[in-house]
Write a protein that holds these residues in place. Sequence first.
Motif, mmCIF file in Angstrom:
data_model
loop_
_atom_site.group_PDB
_atom_site.id
_atom_site.type_symbol
_atom_site.label_atom_id
_atom_site.label_comp_id
_atom_site.label_asym_id
_atom_site.label_seq_id
_atom_site.Cartn_x
_atom_site.Cartn_y
_atom_site.Cartn_z
ATOM 1 N N TRP A 52 0.960 -1.210 0.189
ATOM 2 C CA TRP A 52 0.151 0.243 0.189
ATOM 3 C C TRP A 52 1.065 1.324 -0.040
ATOM 4 O O TRP A 52 0.591 2.342 0.197
ATOM 5 N N GLY A 53 2.186 1.247 -0.329
ATOM 6 C CA GLY A 53 3.029 2.177 -0.473
ATOM 7 C C GLY A 53 3.577 2.837 0.885
ATOM 8 O O GLY A 53 4.217 3.734 0.777
ATOM 9 N N VAL A 54 3.483 2.117 2.000
ATOM 10 C CA VAL A 54 4.015 2.376 3.326
ATOM 11 C C VAL A 54 5.363 2.183 3.485
ATOM 12 O O VAL A 54 5.625 0.768 3.554
ATOM 13 N N CYS A 55 6.238 2.954 3.347
ATOM 14 C CA CYS A 55 7.609 2.502 3.381
ATOM 15 C C CYS A 55 8.465 3.436 4.496
ATOM 16 O O CYS A 55 8.239 4.761 4.787
ATOM 17 N N GLU A 56 9.722 2.898 4.831
ATOM 18 C CA GLU A 56 10.518 3.463 5.766
ATOM 19 C C GLU A 56 11.311 4.656 5.140
ATOM 20 O O GLU A 56 12.134 5.583 5.852
ATOM 21 N N VAL A 57 11.476 4.751 4.021
ATOM 22 C CA VAL A 57 12.438 5.731 3.041
ATOM 23 C C VAL A 57 11.844 6.938 3.168
ATOM 24 O O VAL A 57 10.563 6.930 2.774
ATOM 25 N N PRO A 58 12.597 8.055 3.643
ATOM 26 C CA PRO A 58 12.055 9.377 3.555
ATOM 27 C C PRO A 58 11.579 9.706 2.250
ATOM 28 O O PRO A 58 12.401 9.458 1.393
ATOM 29 N N GLY A 59 10.463 10.331 1.980
ATOM 30 C CA GLY A 59 10.204 10.806 0.684
ATOM 31 C C GLY A 59 9.677 9.835 -0.237
ATOM 32 O O GLY A 59 9.478 10.084 -1.515
ATOM 33 N N TRP A 60 9.212 8.779 0.236
ATOM 34 C CA TRP A 60 8.954 7.628 -0.690
ATOM 35 C C TRP A 60 7.548 7.924 -1.569
ATOM 36 O O TRP A 60 7.376 7.465 -2.508
ATOM 37 N N GLY A 61 6.691 8.565 -0.877
ATOM 38 C CA GLY A 61 5.417 8.762 -1.630
ATOM 39 C C GLY A 61 4.496 9.061 -0.531
ATOM 40 O O GLY A 61 4.522 9.182 0.656
ATOM 41 N N HIS A 62 3.119 9.116 -1.027
ATOM 42 C CA HIS A 62 1.914 9.421 -0.211
ATOM 43 C C HIS A 62 1.917 8.031 0.773
ATOM 44 O O HIS A 62 1.912 6.985 0.255
ATOM 45 N N GLN A 63 1.921 8.517 2.116
ATOM 46 C CA GLN A 63 1.561 7.313 3.349
ATOM 47 C C GLN A 63 0.055 7.156 3.563
ATOM 48 O O GLN A 63 -0.301 8.096 4.143
ATOM 49 N N MET A 64 -0.550 6.081 3.121
ATOM 50 C CA MET A 64 -1.881 5.949 3.625
ATOM 51 C C MET A 64 -2.021 5.528 5.058
ATOM 52 O O MET A 64 -0.909 5.043 5.903
ATOM 53 N N SER A 65 -3.108 5.888 5.737
ATOM 54 C CA SER A 65 -3.186 5.764 7.228
ATOM 55 C C SER A 65 -3.319 3.954 7.337
ATOM 56 O O SER A 65 -3.832 3.528 6.576
ATOM 57 N N PRO A 66 -2.832 3.632 8.846
ATOM 58 C CA PRO A 66 -3.068 2.367 9.120
ATOM 59 C C PRO A 66 -4.647 2.095 9.227
ATOM 60 O O PRO A 66 -4.740 0.916 8.905
ATOM 61 N N ALA A 67 -5.608 2.802 9.189
ATOM 62 C CA ALA A 67 -6.977 2.400 9.341
ATOM 63 C C ALA A 67 -7.340 2.072 7.797
ATOM 64 O O ALA A 67 -8.038 0.837 7.803
ATOM 65 N N ARG A 68 -7.054 2.785 6.909
ATOM 66 C CA ARG A 68 -7.436 2.346 5.574
ATOM 67 C C ARG A 68 -6.742 1.115 5.219
ATOM 68 O O ARG A 68 -7.308 0.424 4.432
ATOM 69 N N VAL A 69 -5.452 1.180 5.200
ATOM 70 C CA VAL A 69 -4.495 -0.130 4.857
ATOM 71 C C VAL A 69 -5.212 -1.419 5.483
ATOM 72 O O VAL A 69 -5.469 -2.506 4.790
ATOM 73 N N LEU A 70 -5.339 -1.228 6.885
ATOM 74 C CA LEU A 70 -5.762 -2.543 7.471
ATOM 75 C C LEU A 70 -7.226 -2.951 7.015
ATOM 76 O O LEU A 70 -7.476 -4.269 6.932
ATOM 77 N N GLN A 71 -8.149 -1.837 6.934
ATOM 78 C CA GLN A 71 -9.380 -2.269 6.506
ATOM 79 C C GLN A 71 -9.437 -3.011 5.148
ATOM 80 O O GLN A 71 -10.062 -3.638 4.899
ATOM 81 N N GLU A 72 -8.483 -2.347 4.038
ATOM 82 C CA GLU A 72 -8.613 -2.945 2.875
ATOM 83 C C GLU A 72 -7.812 -4.317 2.778
ATOM 84 O O GLU A 72 -8.526 -5.213 2.207
ATOM 85 N N MET A 73 -7.014 -4.452 3.754
ATOM 86 C CA MET A 73 -6.391 -6.024 4.016
ATOM 87 C C MET A 73 -7.431 -6.910 4.367
ATOM 88 O O MET A 73 -7.684 -8.032 3.847
ATOM 89 N N SER A 74 -8.340 -6.492 5.293
ATOM 90 C CA SER A 74 -9.243 -7.303 6.020
ATOM 91 C C SER A 74 -10.306 -7.323 4.923
ATOM 92 O O SER A 74 -10.750 -8.644 4.901
ATOM 93 N N ALA A 75 -10.641 -6.279 4.321
ATOM 94 C CA ALA A 75 -11.820 -6.606 3.259
ATOM 95 C C ALA A 75 -11.379 -7.685 2.158
ATOM 96 O O ALA A 75 -12.275 -8.478 1.591
ATOM 97 N N LEU A 76 -10.180 -7.723 1.825
ATOM 98 C CA LEU A 76 -9.727 -8.728 0.840
ATOM 99 C C LEU A 76 -9.727 -10.008 1.301
ATOM 100 O O LEU A 76 -9.511 -11.203 0.642
#
Length: 300
Positions: free
Chosen positions: A15-39
């Motif tokens: 979901w694009g969540v990365c430890e590298v600074p400036g990697w890109g838009h960081q989605m919220s844990p709530a949305r990421v976990l909700q989408e994982m669960s929905a799948l």
Amino acid sequence: MSAKNAKIAAAPISWGVCEVPGWGHQMSPARVLQEMSALGFSATEFGPEGFLPMEPALKASILKEHNMTAVGGFVPVILHRADHDPVPGVKTELEGYKAAGAKTLVLAANSGITGYDEKLPVLTDAEWNVLFDNLNRIKAAAAEVGVETVLHPHVGTMVETYDHVMRVLNGSTIQFCLDTGHMMIGGTNPAEFAEKYPDRVAHSHLKDVNESVAAKVRSHEMTYYDGVTKDLYTPLGQGDADIRSIVRSLIKSGYTGWFVLEQDNVVTAEPAEGAGPYADAKASLEFLKGVLAELESEGF
């Protein structure tokens, strides 16, 4: 483990969540976990530091809210320097593992340089010995709390190339995280590795690879980050990594680790519902389930 009981997990980097600074838009844990669960995922890796709270009990409770269990996570650690002791930091990380019930510590041999695109030093024999000793010490510390340690060959780390992988394979007893993408970029054939050394694979990160882009990253014609933005990785079954053979080799060998669907991604803006990372993860999950169903029909 049989194909029917195979353990499948998600990873926040998909979901694009990365430890590298400036990697890109960081989605919220709530949305990421909700989408994982929905799948239909019921397990995930932790993601980078800061994605979930550092406080162990809070980290565990957020996962539980989304009906997710913790697999473990990717932890970059400096292993090769004699003047740096990585064990205390790892022990702190393991507090979160204990609270959340995570059982797999995925180590990367951090270079000490920010990002994955800088020129790396060449390790001396003495530094390799320090690295091996630290792997053993971390492995022992993790085992004390019931956690298995694996080493993740990774672009831009001290264990990146085929020669590095072979040196670790022959010079230590550490188990590997078989990451199909990072191995291919580093020059290791992941399908061949899974077939020849299945007993050394205790965890896997499955991503499919666009070899034409990987070749440019491998030759330093393109940075790793730029490669990811130019479709270096694809959903499973849509690229040049032989994911089907890898999964078949591991299951047939009695593999008991996780299949983590981990398609490194850069997200530039909050995606629409059902689009972007969600759609790619759905395609990967369907492909993997198809391979596992095929194995099950063959009696594995």
